[in-house]
Scaffold this motif. Structure first.
Motif, mmCIF file in Angstrom:
data_model
loop_
_atom_site.group_PDB
_atom_site.id
_atom_site.type_symbol
_atom_site.label_atom_id
_atom_site.label_comp_id
_atom_site.label_asym_id
_atom_site.label_seq_id
_atom_site.Cartn_x
_atom_site.Cartn_y
_atom_site.Cartn_z
ATOM 1 N N LEU A 403 0.807 -1.214 0.000
ATOM 2 C CA LEU A 403 0.000 0.000 0.000
ATOM 3 C C LEU A 403 0.842 1.267 0.000
ATOM 4 C CD1 LEU A 403 -2.759 -0.975 2.598
ATOM 5 C CD2 LEU A 403 -2.993 -0.834 0.120
ATOM 6 N N GLY A 404 2.136 1.150 0.244
ATOM 7 C CA GLY A 404 2.997 2.340 0.271
ATOM 8 C C GLY A 404 2.621 3.252 1.411
ATOM 9 N N SER A 405 2.433 4.544 1.092
ATOM 10 C CA SER A 405 2.129 5.531 2.138
ATOM 11 C C SER A 405 0.774 5.276 2.786
ATOM 12 C CB SER A 405 2.154 6.945 1.547
ATOM 13 O OG SER A 405 1.174 7.076 0.525
ATOM 14 N N THR A 406 -0.100 4.556 2.084
ATOM 15 C CA THR A 406 -1.420 4.258 2.640
ATOM 16 C C THR A 406 -1.316 3.339 3.846
ATOM 17 O OG1 THR A 406 -2.400 4.516 0.449
ATOM 18 C CG2 THR A 406 -3.697 3.309 2.067
ATOM 19 N N LYS A 407 -0.227 2.593 3.953
ATOM 20 C CA LYS A 407 -0.040 1.693 5.085
ATOM 21 C C LYS A 407 -0.119 2.443 6.409
ATOM 22 C CE LYS A 407 3.436 -1.426 7.076
ATOM 23 N NZ LYS A 407 4.790 -2.005 6.887
ATOM 24 N N LEU A 436 -5.058 12.477 2.696
ATOM 25 C CA LEU A 436 -5.735 11.521 3.559
ATOM 26 C C LEU A 436 -6.906 10.876 2.836
ATOM 27 C CD1 LEU A 436 -6.114 10.188 6.325
ATOM 28 C CD2 LEU A 436 -7.501 12.154 7.003
ATOM 29 N N GLU A 437 -7.695 11.679 2.135
ATOM 30 C CA GLU A 437 -8.831 11.132 1.408
ATOM 31 C C GLU A 437 -8.356 10.166 0.327
ATOM 32 O OE1 GLU A 437 -11.519 14.073 0.001
ATOM 33 O OE2 GLU A 437 -11.701 15.069 1.939
ATOM 34 N N ARG A 438 -7.268 10.513 -0.329
ATOM 35 C CA ARG A 438 -6.728 9.628 -1.363
ATOM 36 C C ARG A 438 -6.267 8.313 -0.765
ATOM 37 N NH1 ARG A 438 -1.286 11.547 -2.660
ATOM 38 N NH2 ARG A 438 -0.902 10.199 -0.854
ATOM 39 N N ASP A 439 -5.525 8.389 0.328
ATOM 40 C CA ASP A 439 -5.003 7.166 0.940
ATOM 41 C C ASP A 439 -6.115 6.332 1.574
ATOM 42 O OD1 ASP A 439 -2.425 7.692 0.186
ATOM 43 O OD2 ASP A 439 -1.855 8.624 2.088
ATOM 44 N N ALA A 440 -7.105 7.010 2.153
ATOM 45 C CA ALA A 440 -8.231 6.273 2.723
ATOM 46 C C ALA A 440 -8.982 5.520 1.635
ATOM 47 C CB ALA A 440 -9.168 7.224 3.466
ATOM 48 N N GLN A 441 -9.125 6.173 0.478
ATOM 49 C CA GLN A 441 -9.782 5.514 -0.640
ATOM 50 C C GLN A 441 -8.986 4.296 -1.107
ATOM 51 O OE1 GLN A 441 -12.718 6.029 -1.890
ATOM 52 N NE2 GLN A 441 -12.512 4.464 -3.478
ATOM 53 N N ARG A 442 -7.682 4.440 -1.189
ATOM 54 C CA ARG A 442 -6.831 3.314 -1.589
ATOM 55 C C ARG A 442 -6.929 2.165 -0.580
ATOM 56 N NH1 ARG A 442 -0.794 4.454 -2.631
ATOM 57 N NH2 ARG A 442 -0.966 2.240 -3.195
ATOM 58 N N LEU A 443 -7.018 2.510 0.694
ATOM 59 C CA LEU A 443 -7.125 1.481 1.721
ATOM 60 C C LEU A 443 -8.432 0.702 1.571
ATOM 61 C CD1 LEU A 443 -5.860 0.243 4.264
ATOM 62 C CD2 LEU A 443 -7.024 1.981 5.616
ATOM 63 N N VAL A 444 -9.518 1.425 1.271
ATOM 64 C CA VAL A 444 -10.803 0.764 1.053
ATOM 65 C C VAL A 444 -10.740 -0.114 -0.194
ATOM 66 C CG1 VAL A 444 -13.233 1.155 0.501
ATOM 67 C CG2 VAL A 444 -12.118 2.538 2.256
ATOM 68 N N GLY A 447 -9.434 -3.670 -0.093
ATOM 69 C CA GLY A 447 -10.255 -4.726 0.469
ATOM 70 C C GLY A 447 -9.924 -5.067 1.910
ATOM 71 N N LEU A 448 -8.904 -4.428 2.482
ATOM 72 C CA LEU A 448 -8.535 -4.700 3.871
ATOM 73 C C LEU A 448 -9.455 -3.993 4.855
ATOM 74 C CD1 LEU A 448 -4.655 -4.439 3.542
ATOM 75 C CD2 LEU A 448 -5.996 -6.529 3.845
ATOM 76 N N VAL A 449 -10.056 -2.919 4.389
ATOM 77 C CA VAL A 449 -10.910 -2.095 5.236
ATOM 78 C C VAL A 449 -12.182 -1.770 4.468
ATOM 79 C CG1 VAL A 449 -11.147 0.212 6.256
ATOM 80 C CG2 VAL A 449 -9.066 -1.089 6.625
#
Length: 945
Positions: A403-407, A436-444, A447-449
């Motif tokens: 996830l890179g920075s999203t981690k 933050l919105e970009r990384d939160a979207q990537r996290l969603v 499929g982990l969240v």
């Protein structure tokens, strides 16, 4: 495209259709398509404008949105009519599984038998035979997936569903699953006015389910909604209030099921708080005749207490077979086969656990090591040694690392909890809002969240606890502490109302942040709050959490805090196990070890009270008195009136049990003189009883033993009147039981029985077994004095059994004395002698010499009534009783024993000796001539004269 299907969102300048052929028309500028993470993508878009979805997409989004059916439409470039739905709003996820998975649901494989059993139980429940299913299995085995499948089966039947979710972060927050359910169903806004919340609650409970308006107050209080202004104060004990809250929850569930057959899904029972388990206990006992199916999921370590019930079915989920695991891999791969050696490694490492199969397969598919061909995947070159992680933990870490920075967002979220809000995430994260919105979207999208709600108000949920654990463990300890500290500060600054009702959440983050000086007081506050609401098991857990770190406090403050914690813990044990609790004894031993270092006077005083009352009930009167003498000396040394009031109350009441009536009366008179409700009423919350009520009750008894019957009546009536005035049921129960005992001993039996029955009714209503036992005893004494020996003995035996079960020793000799008296009049002389002898032994062992004249007198009565016994033996025991009464200055028992001995001597023809014995004792009295003992004594004197 049709005008009905046109939308305009964000960067899109034209209409948008999401579906199997989205993007076909020239006017379409944005196409999303049928991607596996479609629901997550739509979550972010739904807030901006309207979206229309078509058939395949409708299947993908599942229940993630509230949809409006638009029917079929002809679309340019599409040969067949397209069925469409408009996205109206984001749905509220009711379960963690639903929130975390969205449309990405693990394929259900190999669970046909379990689903079939659930449907069979549902058929029984629909016919009014309520059923309970306990679904057990290790993490990742598919418990929540089965519940999801069950809901799918029942959707077409319009079945009502009640859904509850436990949380490891709220394992000691009372009623958490119920609170979460209500807040979700009622859709409370954070700043919603109190009246609006109460209106919603009344609409649900009263209008929809027909529950009485009186029940709303209990649920409102559970939800921390102030309601006294609307409903008025309710003068009941905290324990009774809790019991009524439990009852209201069960009644409401039954009402919902009576209105429409219902399924209750209660997930992660291993994380349920003790109070919620009490609710389930009551509900499971009642469900047999309710059209309700309850399905409870839990891990193997949870020990069910209900498996033996006939209407309860326990299902232990087994692991999948290799063929079933292979089927999941195939479905996740879109039907394309994986290389055989790769599939073999997956099957070996996942060991038939569906979650492991899913995560490891997804990890491999995302890794870039595979290339898609027509019907299969092939490996690009040679598979790296670490391509297949050795464990699920490694697999999850590999996915997080990609996830890179999203981690970092995942790591911060893991510190917040299994569920976390965007608001807290934004406050803690160092990222800009856009990043933050970009990384939160990537996290969603990973499929982990999962996510539900709009961006600013969004809430995120880790797909599984193991995902959260992996993210949390990947942090350096120093970074973890910093994040927890930031979370604690955000909670204090922005969520003051929430942490006021649940201080344990803030305490947890402060603990993890290493801020021990702040954490321990919060744990103590959480324990006291829970104890005040009679949620003693939760309170004890908070105490244990604080005690685990209290040694890290500076020595200068440690003793005060540690003793406060231990005393609070002991008080909880008193409530759970009785005042004779062994675990409370261990806590109080620790208190005594550090008591000399306590500098806070309030803490010291309450600690000494706890030590003293525990010793008293355990039958160690010398220790209790020594403790209260110390308390009194400390109070007198300072000259502080409030401390002296409390100390004199403790010592004065204890002196009654060692027959020091004069000193005890002086101390208690001081308490009565100085007592002020606004200043001293606070002790109700510290020791559970009102000082004035207790004091006047004890004075009433002391004055009776001192031969002052009229004063005894006065103080007994005063204790009842005051406890009624302050509307404190515990104190009223005490006042009624003491007053009944005074009246019974005076022979005013009808009035005594009337008070006993009132007390028994109150104590059963308020769940106060201690005072109920004393009221049963008082009624037994009155019945024996009236000559109803069988009935009286039954009461006395019941009291003895209750106290033995509670481990109480104090008062046992008094009970045995009246048991012996009843047994003797029933002709059971051997039993009477045995009870009296045990009572005599108890007086000497415990130091509670107050009741020694009673048991000696009962021993003499047994010998006197037994025609086969020697008269000299009866005379011996009655003389022993007379000597004991005189040495204690117990005028009341001196009169009673003198009357019995005089009667014995009269039967022997020793009339002068009888007169000489009884007359001076009788002549001492100046009041109470209307009492049974004085009336009988006067009659005998007239006969002897």
């Amino acid at each position: 495209t049709s005008e009905t299907l046109s939308v305009r969102i964000g960067i899109a300048t034209g209409p948008v259709v999401v579906g199997e052929q989205a993007g076909v028309g020239e006017q379409s500028k944005l196409a999303i398509g049928s991607t596996p993470n479609l629901a997550a993508r739509l979550q972010g878009l739904a807030a901006a404008d309207q979206i229309v979805i078509a058939s395949s997409t409708r299947r993908l989004v599942g229940n993630a949105f509230e949809l409006s059916d638009l029917g079929e439409h002809e679309l340019k470039g599409i040969s067949e009519p397209v069925h469409a739905w408009r996205v109206m709003a984001v749905s509220e996820a009711a379960s963690r599984f639903e929130a975390s998975h969205g449309a990405q649901v693990t394929p259900l494989v190999g669970r046909e038998q379990e689903i079939g059993l659930l449907m069979e139980r549902w058929a029984l429940a629909q016919d009014g035979e309520g059923q309970v299913v306990l679904l057990s299995g290790e993490p990742g085995i598919g418990k929540s997936r089965i519940l999801s499948a069950l809901r799918e089966r029942l959707e077409d039947q319009s079945v009502g569903t009640l859904r509850f979710q436990c949380s490891p972060y709220y394992i000691n927050s009372a009623f958490y699953p119920s609170i979460d359910n209500f807040e979700r169903v009622l859709k409370f806004a954070r700043d919603e006015p109190v009246d609006s919340k109460l209106d919603k609650l009344e609409a649900l409970m009263v209008a929809q389910y027909g529950r009485p308006i009186e029940d709303v107050r209990f649920i409102a209080s559970m939800l921390s909604i102030p309601c006294e202004e609307r409903y008025g104060a309710l003068p009941i004990t905290p324990q009774k209030f809790k019991d009524e809250t439990l009852r209201s929850l069960v009644d409401l569930t039954e009402a919902a099921a009576r209105k429409q057959p219902t399924v209750m899904l209660f997930e992660d029972l291993h994380w349920a708080d003790p109070t919620s388990l009490e609710v389930l206990e009551l509900l499971i006992d009642r469900v047999r005749t309710i059209p309700l199916l309850i399905v409870l999921t839990h891990r193997p370590e949870f020990q069910s207490r209900w498996s033996q019930h006939g209407h309860v079915l326990a299902l232990n989920l087994s692991k999948l077979t290799r063929a079933q695991s292979s089927a999941i891999v195939s479905k996740l791969g879109g039907g394309k086969a994986l290389p055989a050696e790769l599939l073999e490694q997956i099957l070996n490492k996942t060991d038939g656990v569906p979650l492991y199969v899913e995560e490891l397969t997804r990890n491999i598919l995302e890794s870039g090591f595979l290339t898609e061909h027509n019907d299969r995947y092939t490996i690009n070159g040679t598979l790296p040694a670490l391509a297949i992680p050795a464990s699920l933990q490694d697999s999850l870490m590999a996915r997080l690392d990609r996830l890179g920075s999203t981690k970092e967002i995942a790591q911060i979220g893991a510190c917040i909890g299994r569920e976390f809000s965007h608001e807290i995430l934004a406050a803690v994260s160092p990222h800009s809002s856009a990043d933050l919105e970009r990384d939160a979207q990537r996290l969603v999208e990973s499929g982990l969240v999962g996510r539900h709600g709009h961006t600013a108000q969004a809430a995120y949920t880790f797909k599984h606890a193991l995902v959260q654990d992996a993210a949390y463990q990947s942090l350096l300890k120093s970074r973890r502490k910093t994040i927890h500290q930031d979370i604690a500060r955000v909670l204090q600054a922005r969520f003051a109302e929430h942490i006021q009702s649940k201080p344990e959440l803030l305490a947890l983050h402060l603990t993890q942040a290493g801020l021990i000086d702040e954490a321990v007081p919060k744990w103590l506050a959480a324990a006291r709050l829970a104890a005040k609401g009679t949620r003693y098991r939760e309170a004890q857990s908070h105490v244990d959490s604080a005690l685990a770190i209290v040694t890290l406090l500076a020595d200068a403050v440690r003793a005060n805090v540690e003793v406060s914690l231990l005393v609070t813990g002991a008080f909880c044990r008193f409530a759970i196990e009785g005042y004779a609790s062994e675990s409370a004894a261990r806590m109080l031993a620790r208190v005594e070890a550090v008591l000399d270092h306590v500098t806070d006077t309030n803490t010291l005083d309450i600690a000494l009270w706890a030590i003293g009352v525990h010793a008293w009930v355990r039958g160690n009167l010398p220790k209790a008195l020594a403790t209260y003498e110390r308390l009194t000396a400390l109070a007198e040394k300072t000259g502080e009136i409030d401390r002296m009031v409390f100390a004199y109350f403790c010592l004065g009441t204890a002196l009654n049990n060692v027959a020091q009536f004069a000193r005890g009366y002086r101390l208690l008179e001081f308490v009565m003189e100085k007592y002020q409700t606004e200043r001293h009423g606070q002790f109700v919350y510290a020791i559970g009883q009102d000082l004035k009520t207790s004091t006047s009750s004890f004075i009433g008894m002391i004055r009776l033993w001192s031969g002052r019957a009229n004063e005894a009546r006065h103080y007994s009536q005063l204790s009842i009147a005051h406890s009624e005035a302050i509307a404190h049921p515990f104190s009223l129960a005490m006042a009624l039981s003491f007053a009944s005992l005074v009246l019974a001993e005076m022979g005013e039996c009808e009035d005594a029985i009337r008070l006993c029955k009132r007390c028994i009714e109150l104590t059963e209503l308020q769940n106060l077994p201690h005072w109920r036992a004393w009221a049963i005893f008082g009624e037994g004494v009155a019945l024996v004095r009236q000559g109803y020996y069988d009935r009286g003995l039954a009461n006395l035996n019941q009291t003895s059994q209750i106290f033995q079960a509670m481990g109480q020793q104090t008062g046992s000799a008094w009970i045995r004395a009246w048991q012996a008296n009843a047994l003797a009049h029933l002709g059971r002389f051997a039993d009477a002698r045995r009870q009296a002898d045990l009572g005599i032994q108890s007086c000497h062992e415990t130091g509670e010499i107050l009741h020694l004249p009673w048991v000696l007198h009962a021993r003499g009565i047994a010998e006197q009534l037994d025609t086969n016994a020697e008269t000299a033996t009866a005379e011996y025991w009655l003389n022993e009783a007379l000597a004991a009464a005189r040495s204690h200055d117990n005028r009341w028992l001196e009169l009673r024993v003198a009357y019995s001995l005089a009667g014995l001597w009269r039967s022997q023809g020793k009339r002068k000796e009888a007169l000489d014995l009884l007359k001076p004792v009788y002549d001492w009295f100046t009041e109470g001539f209307d009492t049974k003992d004085l009336i009988e004594a006067k009659a005998l004197l007239e006969e002897l004269a």
